[in-house]
Design a protein around this motif. Structure first.
Motif, PDB file in Angstrom:
ATOM      1  N   ASP A 394       6.940   8.306  -5.638  1.00 31.93           N
ATOM      2  CA  ASP A 394       7.065   7.072  -5.489  1.00 31.93           C
ATOM      3  C   ASP A 394       5.539   6.777  -4.586  1.00 31.93           C
ATOM      4  N   GLN A 395       5.272   7.804  -3.758  1.00 29.77           N
ATOM      5  CA  GLN A 395       4.053   7.567  -2.853  1.00 29.77           C
ATOM      6  C   GLN A 395       2.904   7.314  -3.824  1.00 29.77           C
ATOM      7  N   VAL A 396       2.738   7.838  -5.127  1.00 25.82           N
ATOM      8  CA  VAL A 396       1.680   7.706  -6.072  1.00 25.82           C
ATOM      9  C   VAL A 396       1.648   6.118  -6.088  1.00 25.82           C
ATOM     10  N   PHE A 397       2.538   5.476  -6.378  1.00 21.70           N
ATOM     11  CA  PHE A 397       2.566   3.964  -6.813  1.00 21.70           C
ATOM     12  C   PHE A 397       2.436   3.238  -5.586  1.00 21.70           C
ATOM     13  N   ASP A 398       2.623   3.657  -4.459  1.00 24.39           N
ATOM     14  CA  ASP A 398       2.262   2.895  -3.351  1.00 24.39           C
ATOM     15  C   ASP A 398       0.927   2.801  -3.046  1.00 24.39           C
ATOM     16  N   ASP A 399       0.252   4.091  -3.380  1.00 20.33           N
ATOM     17  CA  ASP A 399      -1.022   4.096  -3.190  1.00 20.33           C
ATOM     18  C   ASP A 399      -1.932   3.462  -4.305  1.00 20.33           C
ATOM     19  N   ILE A 400      -1.305   3.348  -5.487  1.00 17.96           N
ATOM     20  CA  ILE A 400      -1.890   2.713  -6.621  1.00 17.96           C
ATOM     21  C   ILE A 400      -1.952   1.222  -6.337  1.00 17.96           C
ATOM     22  N   ASP A 401      -0.715   0.628  -5.721  1.00 15.52           N
ATOM     23  CA  ASP A 401      -0.820  -0.946  -5.257  1.00 15.52           C
ATOM     24  C   ASP A 401      -1.635  -1.035  -4.211  1.00 15.52           C
ATOM     25  N   SER A 402      -1.809  -0.144  -3.298  1.00 19.26           N
ATOM     26  CA  SER A 402      -3.046  -0.314  -2.196  1.00 19.26           C
ATOM     27  C   SER A 402      -4.524  -0.534  -2.775  1.00 19.26           C
ATOM     28  N   MET A 403      -4.626   0.560  -3.726  1.00 17.06           N
ATOM     29  CA  MET A 403      -5.898   0.401  -4.257  1.00 17.06           C
ATOM     30  C   MET A 403      -6.200  -0.838  -5.091  1.00 17.06           C
ATOM     31  N   LYS A 404      -5.164  -1.193  -5.721  1.00 15.46           N
ATOM     32  CA  LYS A 404      -5.290  -2.594  -6.507  1.00 15.46           C
ATOM     33  C   LYS A 404      -5.665  -3.815  -5.414  1.00 15.46           C
ATOM     34  N   ALA A 405      -4.839  -3.779  -4.537  1.00 19.33           N
ATOM     35  CA  ALA A 405      -5.105  -4.646  -3.702  1.00 19.33           C
ATOM     36  C   ALA A 405      -6.544  -4.843  -2.895  1.00 19.33           C
ATOM     37  N   THR A 406      -6.792  -3.558  -2.536  1.00 19.54           N
ATOM     38  CA  THR A 406      -8.325  -3.356  -1.968  1.00 19.54           C
ATOM     39  C   THR A 406      -9.449  -3.740  -2.880  1.00 19.54           C
ATOM     40  N   ASP A 407      -9.346  -3.756  -4.397  1.00 24.08           N
ATOM     41  CA  ASP A 407     -10.148  -3.788  -5.186  1.00 24.08           C
ATOM     42  C   ASP A 407     -10.251  -5.314  -5.930  1.00 24.08           C
TER      43      ASP A 407
END
Length: 411
Positions: A394-407
Motif C-alpha cells: 500500500d505504500q506504493v499507492f501512498d506515494d502515487i498519491d503524493s506524486m499526483k498531488a505534487t504534479d
C-alpha cells in the motif's frame, strides 16, 4: 444419481475456481461433489496466466501437467504506447529469480479440462451435464442443492457447505442481489482469433502485449497461443464500444484502424473464429459468504483484464475459501464468519490490482513513478505478477498519491 444423497461439500461449476476449491478440500479427505452443467472441453475467454498462479497450481498437483503441456511459455509482458512506441519487455524473472516467474499462455478449453480431470483424480466426484436448479436453504443456512441431469431426472444433494463457482451467472449473487457494478471500470471487450499472425521469437514468443489505441479510448490485448493462434481483443468503455455503433464486427474493424501496430501484426494472418463480445465486466459481490455458502471466482467478482489477473484471482479465491472451509469442517463451524474469513484479505488484494488498473486508464506514468521512487520497482512488479496479498504494498499507492498531488497544477 439417486433421488437424494449427501456430501460434505457441493461445488457448483467446474471452471478454475470450482476445480481449485474442490480439489483442495478433497485432498483433506472430505466428500466433495462438483456439478458442471456443460461437458468439457468448452470454450472460455481468458488465455493469459500471471506468475502467482504457480503456487496454487503447485498445491493442486498441476505443475508437471502444465510443464508437459503444449501451452506457450510466457516470460514477460510488453506495453505499446498510443504512438506505437514499444516498451522494453518486462521480464518477471528479473524481479523474482524463481521458476514461478515463467508462466503460460493457455487455451482455456484445454486448461479447464485438465483442472477438472485433476480434481476427479484427487477424489472429487465430478458430474458433467448436470445443472443446478436451486440452492436449498433452511432458514438462512444453505443445506444443499437440487440438480437435474440431461434426461430431466432431478436429485437433491444435501451438504454442509455449498460453494458457488458458477461464474458470472452465479445463482447466489442473483438470489441475494449481491452484485455491485464498478462504475469506474464500466468496460466491455470485443475479440477474435488469428492464425499465422506475427509473433516475436525465442524468449519473447509468448509475451503478452498491451497496445493502447491511438486516441487513448482503450487498448488491445495480443496473446500468442499454441498451434500458431493469437488471441486479439479490444477493451474500452461500455458506451464507447456498444452504443451507436454498427455492430461488433464493424466496431472491431474500426478499432483496428486506431491501433496500427496490431493491424500490421495480423496483416498476413487468417481470422479463424467469429468476433465475440462481452458487456458484463468489472463487478463484485457485496459479501463472499453466508451460513453454509461461499462465492468464489467470477461468482464473487471479476476485475478488468488489463493485467491478466482473472485466472489467478479465481485460483486464489478457491484456495483461500478451501482452507477456511476445511478448518470449519474440522471444527464443526460452517458459519459465515468461519467460511468467509478469507474475504477481507482477498478483497484488499483485489483492490490493489484494481487501483493499478485505474491508474493505467488515468494515464499515470509508471515509468516516471519508478524514476522518482526507485525503491518501489520491486513492489510494482509484485503487483503486476499478482503477488497482491501484502499490506506493505500500500505504500506504493501512498506515494502515487503524493506524486499526483505534487504534479497537480495550482489554482
Amino acid at each position: 444419481m439417486s433421488g437424494q444423497q449427501s456430501a460434505q461439500v457441493v461445488v457448483i461449476g467446474g471452471g478454475p475456481a470450482g476445480a481449485t476449491v474442490s480439489t483442495l478440500i478433497a485432498q483433506q479427505g472430505y466428500r466433495v461433489e462438483l456439478f458442471e452443467r456443460e461437458r468439457f472441453p468448452r470454450y472460455h475467454i481468458g488465455e493469459s496466466l500471471i506468475p502467482e498462479t504457480y503456487w496454487v497450481l503447485e498445491r493442486l498437483g498441476m505443475l508437471d501437467k502444465m510443464k508437459s503441456s503444449q501451452f506457450i511459455k510466457k516470460y514477460s509482458v510488453q506495453f505499446v504506447s498510443p504512438s506505437g512506441k514499444h516498451s522494453a519487455p518486462f521480464y518477471f524473472h528479473d524481479n523474482k529469480p524463481h521458476e514461478c516467474s515463467q508462466t503460460w499462455q493457455i487455451r482455456r478449453s484445454e486448461f479447464d479440462m485438465m483442472m477438472l480431470k485433476n480434481a476427479a483424480d484427487q477424489g472429487v466426484s465430478v458430474y458433467e451435464g448436470m445443472r443446478v436448479l436451486d440452492v436449498l436453504f433452511e432458514g438462512d443456512r444453505a443445506v444443499g442443492v437440487r440438480v437435474v441431469d440431461e434426461t430431466g431426472k432431478q436429485t437433491e444433494v444435501r451438504a454442509d457447505v455449498v460453494v458457488d463457482a458458477s461464474g458470472q451467472s452465479s445463482m447466489l449473487i442473483n438470489k441475494f442481489k449481491l452484485r455491485v457494478p464498478d462504475a469506474e471500470l464500466n468496460k466491455g471487450a470485443i475479440w477474435t482469433y488469428f492464425k499465422g499472425a506475427y509473433r516475436d521469437q525465442g524468449k519473447d514468443e509468448g509475451a503478452t502485449v498491451v497496445l493502447s489505441l491511438r486516441d487513448k479510448q482503450g487498448w488491445f490485448w495480443y496473446i500468442p497461443m499454441d498451434d500458431d493462434l493469437v488471441s486479439v481483443g479490444v477493451v474500452a468503455d461500455f458506451d464507447y464500444l456498444f452504443k451507436g455503433r454498427a455492430g461488433n464486427e464493424a466496431t472491431y474493424a474500426e478499432e483496428l484502424e486506431k491501433c496500427l501496430t496490431v493491424k500490421e501484426r495480423i496483416s498476413k494472418a487468417e481470422q479463424v473464429a467469429p468476433v465475440k463480445a462481452t458487456k458484463d465486466y468489472t463487478y463484485r459481490a457485496s459479501q463472499a459468504a453466508g451460513d453454509g455458502w461461499v462465492l468464489v471466482g467470477d461468482a464473487f467478482g471479476f476485475l478488468d483484464p488489463l493485467y491478466s489477473s482473472g485466472v489467478m484471482l479465481a485460483l486464489k479465491s478457491g484456495e483461500q475459501a478451501a482452507d477456511a472451509i476445511v478448518e470449519g469442517l474440522r471444527n464443526g463451524d460452517t458459519s459465515r464468519a468461519q467460511i468467509g474469513k478469507w474475504e477481507a484479505g482477498f478483497v484488499e488484494g483485489m483492490n490493489r490490482m484494481r487501483r493499478l488498473v485505474c491508474e493505467y486508464y488515468d494515464g499515470f506514468s509508471f515509468g516516471e513513478f519508478i524514476r522518482r521512487f526507485p525503491q518501489h520497482e520491486g513492489s510494482v512488479t509484485d503487483l503486476l505478477i499478482g503477488d497482491l496479498f501484502k499490506p506493505e504494498l500500500d505504500q506504493v499507492f501512498d506515494d502515487i498519491d503524493s506524486m499526483k498531488a505534487t504534479d497537480a497544477p495550482s489554482d
